[in-house]
Structure formats: C-alpha cells, structure tokens
Design a protein around this motif. Structure first.
Motif, mmCIF file in Angstrom:
data_model
loop_
_atom_site.group_PDB
_atom_site.id
_atom_site.type_symbol
_atom_site.label_atom_id
_atom_site.label_comp_id
_atom_site.label_asym_id
_atom_site.label_seq_id
_atom_site.Cartn_x
_atom_site.Cartn_y
_atom_site.Cartn_z
ATOM 1 N N LEU A 27 65.831 46.774 -20.702
ATOM 2 C CA LEU A 27 67.259 46.385 -19.801
ATOM 3 C C LEU A 27 68.423 46.518 -20.470
ATOM 4 N N SER A 56 71.384 50.832 -17.538
ATOM 5 C CA SER A 56 71.488 50.822 -16.235
ATOM 6 C C SER A 56 70.139 51.011 -15.609
ATOM 7 N N LEU A 57 69.632 50.744 -14.268
ATOM 8 C CA LEU A 57 68.482 50.955 -13.818
ATOM 9 C C LEU A 57 68.775 51.600 -12.435
ATOM 10 N N GLU A 109 68.465 53.108 -8.744
ATOM 11 C CA GLU A 109 67.881 52.483 -7.585
ATOM 12 C C GLU A 109 66.903 53.299 -6.882
ATOM 13 N N SER A 150 62.891 52.861 -13.305
ATOM 14 C CA SER A 150 63.527 52.768 -12.358
ATOM 15 C C SER A 150 63.820 51.178 -12.076
ATOM 16 N N PHE A 151 64.457 50.724 -11.045
ATOM 17 C CA PHE A 151 64.904 49.344 -10.818
ATOM 18 C C PHE A 151 63.516 48.925 -10.020
ATOM 19 N N ARG A 152 63.215 49.618 -9.308
ATOM 20 C CA ARG A 152 61.781 49.432 -8.359
ATOM 21 C C ARG A 152 60.611 49.340 -9.504
ATOM 22 N N VAL A 170 73.335 46.374 -16.383
ATOM 23 C CA VAL A 170 72.654 46.233 -14.972
ATOM 24 C C VAL A 170 73.922 45.210 -13.967
ATOM 25 N N GLN A 191 71.543 43.080 -8.853
ATOM 26 C CA GLN A 191 70.289 43.513 -9.443
ATOM 27 C C GLN A 191 69.950 42.392 -10.424
ATOM 28 N N LEU A 230 66.466 40.353 -10.466
ATOM 29 C CA LEU A 230 65.577 40.376 -11.568
ATOM 30 C C LEU A 230 65.258 38.912 -12.195
#
Length: 578
Positions: free
Chosen positions: A44, A47-48, A50, A65-67, A94, A98, A102
C-alpha cells in the motif's frame, strides 16, 4: 521520421513482451497450490487504481488495483488457509475515501478472527502521513522502522491562485461561475481566497480532521484529545510514537515479516495479492451477475483513456457503451457504478446520465459507489442511480457550473503579433483565444451558463427528492465531505463497494448476502488484444511516446481554457492533506 522511430521501438518492445508472456505462461502452468497457512502481503505504498490493472505493465511487476486489494481481503476472511495480513505503507498515496474503505475491509477481516499487521519505514517521511497512519491504525499491530516518523501532522488545504502571473503575461481570464462557492475559476481570476472559498475550505478541512481524529482514536483506543495533541506535536519520532501508543513495535521490514509469518503458524508463507487471487479465486465469481462499471478521471467526450503520461479520462462513449452492453445482457441483474471524478464536460456527463436513466427504465437497478471524489460532473452522473453510497471523506457536490475562456490578446500584443479578423456572423469566433468576449458573446455565455446551472439544480432536486430551495442550499458550487453530504440529503448511505454491492443485490431482488458474479464492463482486454494494440500503434506505450513527441499532455491541460470545450462542471483545483 519520429513516428517511424516510435513504431520501431514499439516493435522491438513487442518482441521482448512476447518473450515475457511465454515465460509467464509457463510459470503459471506450473504454479503450485496454496500453502496450508497464508499471510496476505499488501503493498500500500503506491496509489491504487480504481480501474483494472495494466496487463502489460503487470508482466514487469504487477501492481494491484484497489478492487483487487478489496477482493483479497474479502476472499481471505472466509478462507481457512489465510491466517492474517501484512501491509506495507509509506506516505499519503492512497486517497482519503479509499483509506476509509480499506479500513472497513481490514476491520471485517479482523472480525473473522484473523490478525492484521501494518509496517512502514516512515508514515509520511518528507511529507504528510495522515492517511497512511489512519489506515495503519485499523490493524491490530502497527510497526515502525527505527529512525522512522509518524507524520500525523493534520490536514490543510492549498489552492493555486494565478491571477498576478496571468496579468504579468497579459493573459485575460474570462470565466463565469454559478455560484459563489464554485471556485474553479478563481485559480485564474483571483490573487487571494474569496470569503466564500475560505469558508468552504475551512468547513471541509475541519470535517475531514474530525474524521481523522475520531478514526485514529477509536482504532487505537485513545481519547480524541490525546490524538489532537499528537497532531500538534507531529511529526513524531519512533520513541515518541511508541510512548503515545500510536505504534506497537519498532523494527525493520524483515522483522515485521518474520513475526507475521510466525504468527500464522508452521509452514506459513506470505503471498502477494495477485498470486493469492490467481490461486484462490475472487470473492464474487459465482451466482447472478452484477455489472461493475467505472467512471474514473476527468469526464470527457469520446473514449476513456489511461495514458502513461497525462491524466486518466472517463470518456462518455466508452462508459455509455459499457452501460448499454450491461443492459442488453440478460444475465446482468444490477449495475454497480463506481465513480472517482472531479467532473468535466457537461455534455459528456449528461450523455452518461441518460444511459444510466435508460438502464433503470429497462429494469436494471443502478447503485452508485462514490470513491475519493464524485464532484460536479462526477456527482451529476451519480444522480441517475437508484441509491448513492459514499465514504464520509468522499469529496462530494460542487454543484455548480463554470465556463469561459482565456484571452491571449494582451500576450500576443506583447510579443508583437497582431491578428486580422473576418467574421461572417456576430458571434463567429466566439471561442477564439485571441480576443476577449464581445458584449453579444458575453450575453450568450451568460444565458448558456444560467440554463446549465438550472438544469443541474433540477437534476439534484428530482434525483434526491429535494425542494428547489433545499437543492439550491446544497449547491452554490460548494464542495462537501461525504459526512456533510449525507446531512444535506445528497447521498443515501455510508460505505464502499461492498456496501453498494449489498444494495445492488437487494435492488435486484436477491438476498443481501447472496453470492454474485461481479463482472467489469467493458470486459478487460486480453493479453493478445493488448499486444496487437501495441503493434498497431494503438497501445499505451506508443501513445505515451507520441504524447511526448507532440506535447499532448500540455495541450490537454490547456484545452478547457483555450475554448471549444463548452460549459464545464468541474471541481476546483484543490490540494488536501499537506
């Protein structure tokens, strides 16, 4: 010649990629099964995204990815082989919303009886670490490397104000806004904050700071006053952070990793997100289908873009087509519409709004899940949904309109360039940057912006079932946090994608906890399609090189100000969290 060289380098790169694909394919075919004890290894520090991950870039080192991170935590909490999670954090890469999403996923993971360990060399070394530490505080054990810091310095907001520089250059900004809090234009028309803009920023920063303090206090079981005192004292050295009970252990990355693996039991292994999901499968890959559609970045006409250089765009053509495909698919029971956008083109936003409205008319429920931002045009498209879900920190609203252009006539005169004009009608050349608006052109601009703002207010009133007075009170171009937005009736519920997915199940007539298949629309490109696109000159690598050669990023950033983009619903330039 330049294009030839670009294609040549792309072709050479393609041969390298093909070799890598072959190697990866062979590796996957011989991939071992999962060990009996697994520790999820989350990176982490970056950046993640979307949207989906980059398949070609993933060959050289997959970035989740964030997902995918959410999927790993959701799948892991029901997998008896998964014993815990180890996350590596850094600065505030992040986003705030988000981070909250998380945190909720980590809390669900811990509630299933599993452990969660956070490690960082420094929570924000050389910069703010507010969001990084807020996320870390949700873990049951927080590590910090010796000589590291906890940059829990609190939030501030900075807005660029360039009027003096433009005056010096001879550039005249001619921008109109509706209403006083719609501060996008003020970056170019002001040299200091207006009272309305200052009031808005103070309210936003104050609310987000309360969320930061309350989140840390609850997770670390500390009085809010103690956390506030830490904010005023930070950045904190490792000994100070330990004394204040903001961290649990001081140690190095290898020590944190060894401790987490030992905690998982004999024979445990740490696995990255992609490796775990490839072997275990995702949490939402069986049952009726829910379409997942993203609107990420500046809203524009045309196709969505994910260039290697420049900003990501949410193209109305791509998004509308995805919505129509989901509506036409008889297996799709509902649409989960994920938004992370500060707005953009009004006409493109309206095209997306119309496609979502038609989806609902066709019997496909739409649930909007708002990420770090769903403001201006981003909120416009959310209004088409049956229900709107947001995090308390989601930047929401900015219900207003800005339009106009930059006149470079003064600059042109300074460099000795004159322009001869021939016009066939009174308002011909209205969008030319080489002269200011005439009285007739300004009158038309005013009529257009007033009509657009009235339409936006009506969308808000109809979509949120508010009176005209309530809609206007929530509008005026003001940016709200998700927390404030809920009090104003602009959203329905707090939560992230999992909460939105629960609402989508219910809207589709399914049980709230029914198994569903979460399918992205449009479908991710296959590796073959990516490679063919690269060879044909349509791939991201070629696009990036061409962008450098043709200075496209610069042109893209100036285009809204040079005219031709029409009226825009865009969030003001804002830097939060320094």
């Amino acid at each position: 010649m330049l294009r030839f060289l670009v294609r040549l380098f792309a072709t050479i790169g393609l041969l390298v990629v093909i070799a890598l694909v072959a190697g990866v394919t062979l590796a996957v075919r011989h991939q071992p099964s999962l060990p009996d004890a697994v520790v999820l290894d989350l990176d982490l520090t970056r950046s993640l995204s979307e949207g989906g991950s980059d398949r070609l870039g993933g060959l050289l080192g997959h970035e989740a990815s964030f997902r995918e991170v959410l999927d790993a935590l959701e799948r892991g909490r029901g997998d008896p082989r998964v014993k815990g999670v180890l996350a590596r954090l850094g600065g505030d890469s992040v986003g705030f919303a988000q981070t909250q999403e998380l945190r909720a996923a980590v809390e669900r993971f811990r509630a299933s009886g599993r452990f969660a360990v956070a490690f960082s060399e420094s929570y924000g070394e050389g910069g703010a670490g507010n969001r990084a530490y807020l996320l870390a505080s949700a873990f049951d054990e927080v590590w910090l490397q010796p000589l590291g810091m906890v940059g829990l310095t609190g939030l501030s907001a900075e807005v660029p104000l360039a009027r003096a520089a433009l005056d010096m250059l001879g550039v005249q900004p001619q921008l109109m806004q509706r209403e006083e809090y719609k501060s996008f234009a003020e970056t170019f028309t002001r040299s200091e904050l207006t009272p309305a803009n200052r009031e808005m920023l103070q309210g936003l920063v104050g609310d987000l700071t309360e969320q930061l303090v309350d989140g840390v206090a609850k997770s670390r079981r500390l009085p809010p006053a103690t956390v506030r005192a830490a904010l005023d004292r930070a950045p904190l050295l490792e000994g100070e952070a330990l004394e204040l009970k903001l961290i649990d252990r001081i140690g190095y990355a290898d020590q944190a990793r060894d401790a987490a693996v030992a905690r998982a039991g004999s024979g445990a292994e740490a696995l990255e997100v992609a490796d775990y999901l490839n072997a275990a499968g995702g949490p939402h890959d069986s049952g009726p289908t829910v379409a997942l559609i993203h609107a990420v970045g500046t809203i524009t006409g045309g196709k969505s873009g994910r260039p290697a250089l420049g900003e990501v765009t949410a193209g109305s053509e791509t998004i509308v087509q995805a919505i129509e495909e989901a509506v036409d698919d008889p297996d799709v029971r509902a649409i989960l519409f994920r938004i992370d956008s500060g707005g953009g083109s009004v006409s493109a936003s309206e095209a997306i709004y119309r496609a979502l409205a038609k989806a609902r008319e066709r019997g496909k429920p739409v649930i909007a899940s708002m990420g770090d931002a769903a403001a201006s045009g981003g909120y416009w498209i959310a209004l088409a949904a049956d229900r709107i879900v947001a995090s308390p920190a989601t930047i929401t609203g900015s219900i207003g309109v800005v339009a106009g252009k930059m006149s470079f006539a003064g600059l042109s005169e300074k460099v000795g360039v004159q322009w001869g004009r021939v016009a066939a009608a009174r308002n011909a050349g209205m969008w030319s940057p080489m002269h200011p608006f005439s009285p007739s052109e300004e009158e038309r601009m005013t009529a257009i912006i007033d009509a657009t703002y009235a339409s936006f207010l009506k969308r808000v009133a109809d979509g949120r079932k508010l009176t005209a007075e309530q809609a206007r009170a929530a509008a005026k171009g003001r940016v709200w946090s998700g927390q404030q937005a809920r009090e104003l009736g602009l959203i329905d519920a707090f939560g992230g994608q999992e909460e939105a997915l629960t609402l989508a199940r219910t809207a589709a007539g399914l049980a709230a906890d029914a198994e569903v298949t979460l399918t992205p629309y449009p479908a991710p490109k296959s590796m073959t399609e990516e490679l063919l696109g690269l060879l044909s000159g349509k791939g991201e690598l070629v696009g990036a090189l061409a962008a450098v050669a043709e200075l496209r990023p610069l042109a893209a950033s100036l285009r809204p100000l040079l005219g031709g983009e029409g009226v825009r619903a865009a969030m003001p330039a804002l830097d939060l969290g320094r």
